[in-house]
Structure formats: C-alpha cells, structure tokens
Design an enzyme around this catalytic site. Structure first.
Site, PDB file in Angstrom:
ATOM      1  N   SER A  62       0.824  -1.214   0.000  1.00 56.79           N
ATOM      2  CA  SER A  62       0.000   0.000   0.000  1.00 56.79           C
ATOM      3  C   SER A  62       0.858   1.264   0.000  1.00 56.79           C
ATOM      4  CB  SER A  62      -0.904   0.029   1.232  1.00 56.79           C
ATOM      5  OG  SER A  62      -1.595  -1.186   1.389  1.00 56.79           O
TER       6      SER A  62
HETATM    7  N1  SAH Z   1      -0.944  -4.343   3.807  1.00 53.68           N
HETATM    8  C1  SAH Z   1      -0.247  -4.830   2.642  1.00 53.68           C
HETATM    9  C2  SAH Z   1      -1.022  -4.514   1.401  1.00 53.68           C
HETATM   10  C3  SAH Z   1      -1.340  -5.731   0.650  1.00 53.68           C
HETATM   11  S1  SAH Z   1      -2.496  -5.575  -0.668  1.00 53.68           S
HETATM   12  C4  SAH Z   1       1.145  -4.289   2.616  1.00 53.68           C
HETATM   13  O1  SAH Z   1       1.445  -3.435   3.446  1.00 53.68           O
HETATM   14  O2  SAH Z   1       1.950  -4.734   1.805  1.00 53.68           O
HETATM   15  C5  SAH Z   1      -3.803  -6.586  -0.068  1.00 53.68           C
HETATM   16  C6  SAH Z   1      -3.493  -8.029   0.192  1.00 53.68           C
HETATM   17  O3  SAH Z   1      -4.711  -8.634   0.602  1.00 53.68           O
HETATM   18  C7  SAH Z   1      -3.002  -8.833  -1.008  1.00 53.68           C
HETATM   19  O4  SAH Z   1      -1.784  -9.429  -0.702  1.00 53.68           O
HETATM   20  C8  SAH Z   1      -4.092  -9.888  -1.216  1.00 53.68           C
HETATM   21  O5  SAH Z   1      -3.597 -11.156  -1.620  1.00 53.68           O
HETATM   22  C9  SAH Z   1      -4.698  -9.973   0.181  1.00 53.68           C
HETATM   23  N2  SAH Z   1      -6.055 -10.515   0.257  1.00 53.68           N
HETATM   24  C10 SAH Z   1      -7.102 -10.310  -0.586  1.00 53.68           C
HETATM   25  N3  SAH Z   1      -8.183 -10.961  -0.132  1.00 53.68           N
HETATM   26  C11 SAH Z   1      -7.819 -11.595   1.011  1.00 53.68           C
HETATM   27  C12 SAH Z   1      -8.501 -12.437   1.939  1.00 53.68           C
HETATM   28  N4  SAH Z   1      -9.782 -12.773   1.790  1.00 53.68           N
HETATM   29  N5  SAH Z   1      -7.804 -12.901   2.996  1.00 53.68           N
HETATM   30  C13 SAH Z   1      -6.497 -12.580   3.181  1.00 53.68           C
HETATM   31  N6  SAH Z   1      -5.808 -11.797   2.340  1.00 53.68           N
HETATM   32  C14 SAH Z   1      -6.459 -11.306   1.273  1.00 53.68           C
END
Ligand code: SAH
Length: 215
Positions: A62
């Site tokens: 993010s």
């Molecule tokens: N907070 C993270 C941002 C990741 S983007 C960072 O700082 O890097 C969002 C993430 O949510 C992705 O990796 C995606 O695979 C995950 N995601 C999407 N749906 C999900 C679910 N139902 N359960 C767990 N993770 C999920």
C-alpha cells in the site's frame, strides 16, 4: 544520493505530516519501519515513493499515506491486540507492531505470506504472527481483537470481522466498488456498528467468503 533513512524521513515529512497525518505515534512508527525491506529488490530505490508498488501475484504494497491513515484511524495506544487482514508484503503489519502489543496478520496467497514472514524477520518484527487463509473470516482462534485493519477493498462491511472485535473495538476497511472505495472506520458499540467514512481510496479487492469473488 540520499540514504534510505533520509528518504524515509522525507516521506514522513512530505507525504504524511504535509498532508493531514497528525498522530505522533503513527509518524514515529513510520520513521522507524524500513519500507525498503518490504518491496521487491528491483524496486528498492522506489521504496519511498508516494505510491503503491507491485509485490508479485498481482498484489501491491500500500501507499505509505494509506498505511498511515489506517493506523491513525485505529487510534492505538500500545496495549492493543490487532488483526491485519491482507498481509501482502508485511509492511502494514510491521507498522502496527510498532503501535500495538500484539499483531496477527492473515494473507490468502501462500507465497506472499511466506515472503512477508521473511521480510518481517529481516526488519526485526518476527513477533508478528502470519496466518494463511481467507481473512474475511478473521482469525477466530485469536479473537477478539481491539482493532482490525483491512488492506483490501470489501463490497460491504465484513460482518465476520466486526464480530471478532472487542466491545468499542475499531475496524478500518476500504468499502465500495472494485475500482473505487472509501476508507471506513467502524466502531463496535452496543447499538451496532457506528460507521465513519473518510477519504476516497483504491485498494486491490478482498477475495473471499465476504469479499469480491474471483481474482
Ligand atoms: N498491507 C499490505 C497490502 C497488501 S495488498 C502491505 O502493506 O503490503 C492486499 C493483500 O490482501 C493482497 O496481498 C491480497 O492477496 C490480500 N487478500 C485479498 N483478499 C484476502 C482475503 N480474503 N484474505 C487474506 N488476504 C487477502
């Protein structure tokens, strides 16, 4: 050439303080966490850009401002037990670990969860517990939580996550359509969810039982 540390302090000054992030604990936490350790090696020189960056598997780390916004909305004091949904790179979980007592994080893509574990260990946050699974169902065996951060877009308030909050617990989640959402703060109260909407945002979709279907 500026050092990673200089770039990080500039990021906090310009992208966070210079906008509207005022919580000194959040600003200090983001001055400490080395974001360059959470981006793929080939993007390391872009680690402090004002942007989300690709981390593989079609997902992103993010934008720093969004991480700060989510943390600020959770109003953490240092004593809380927190759940981070959508581990991705592990960066948000690391910032939360600076702000709260205990952090659990859950990611649905096993390869990302594994890399996040490595990133967290390298950056000094091995006490964060990384789970693999559908985070829209929360982590029932570790519930209830004082705060829950969701870093992926949900079509509606994820009810199962709300139910894993302590009374007065806080949940922050981007809610809306696949390509455009608003960040919502939801506080658990005896009368039911109290919802406060804030900034427009665009996150990757939450995929799962209470998310968007498909990829
Ligand atoms: N907070 C993270 C941002 C990741 S983007 C960072 O700082 O890097 C969002 C993430 O949510 C992705 O990796 C995606 O695979 C995950 N995601 C999407 N749906 C999900 C679910 N139902 N359960 C767990 N993770 C999920």
């Amino acid at each position: 050439m500026l050092s990673d540390e200089e770039l990080r302090l500039m990021m906090v000054q310009q992208q966070l303080r210079g906008r509207d992030i005022a919580d000194e604990r959040v600003l200090a936490a983001m001055e400490r966490v080395r974001r360059e350790l959470f981006v793929p090696p080939e993007l390391r020189d872009r680690a402090y850009e004002d942007a989300a960056l690709p981390i593989g598997s079609g997902q992103t780390i993010s934008q720093p401002y969004m991480v700060a916004r989510i943390c600020e909305a959770l109003a953490l004091t240092g004593r809380e037990r927190v759940l981070d949904v959508g581990t991705g790179s592990g960066y948000q979980a690391a910032v939360l670990a600076e702000l709260a007592a205990e952090v659990d994080t859950i990611e649905r893509i096993p390869e990302l969860a594994e890399r996040a574990r490595e990133n967290l260990a390298t950056a000094g946050y091995e006490r964060v517990r990384v789970h693999v699974g559908d985070g829209t169902r929360g982590v029932p065996e570790r519930a209830p939580f004082d705060a829950i951060a969701v870093a992926a877009a949900a079509p509606d308030l994820p009810q199962l996550l709300y139910e894993q909050l302590e009374p007065r617990g806080r949940l922050v989640v981007p809610v809306g359509r696949r390509r455009a959402q608003r960040l919502e703060l939801v506080v658990r109260s005896p009368e039911g969810p109290a919802v406060i909407r804030s900034v427009p945002c665009r996150f990757v979709p939450l995929v799962g039982e209470q998310g968007f279907d498909g990829g």
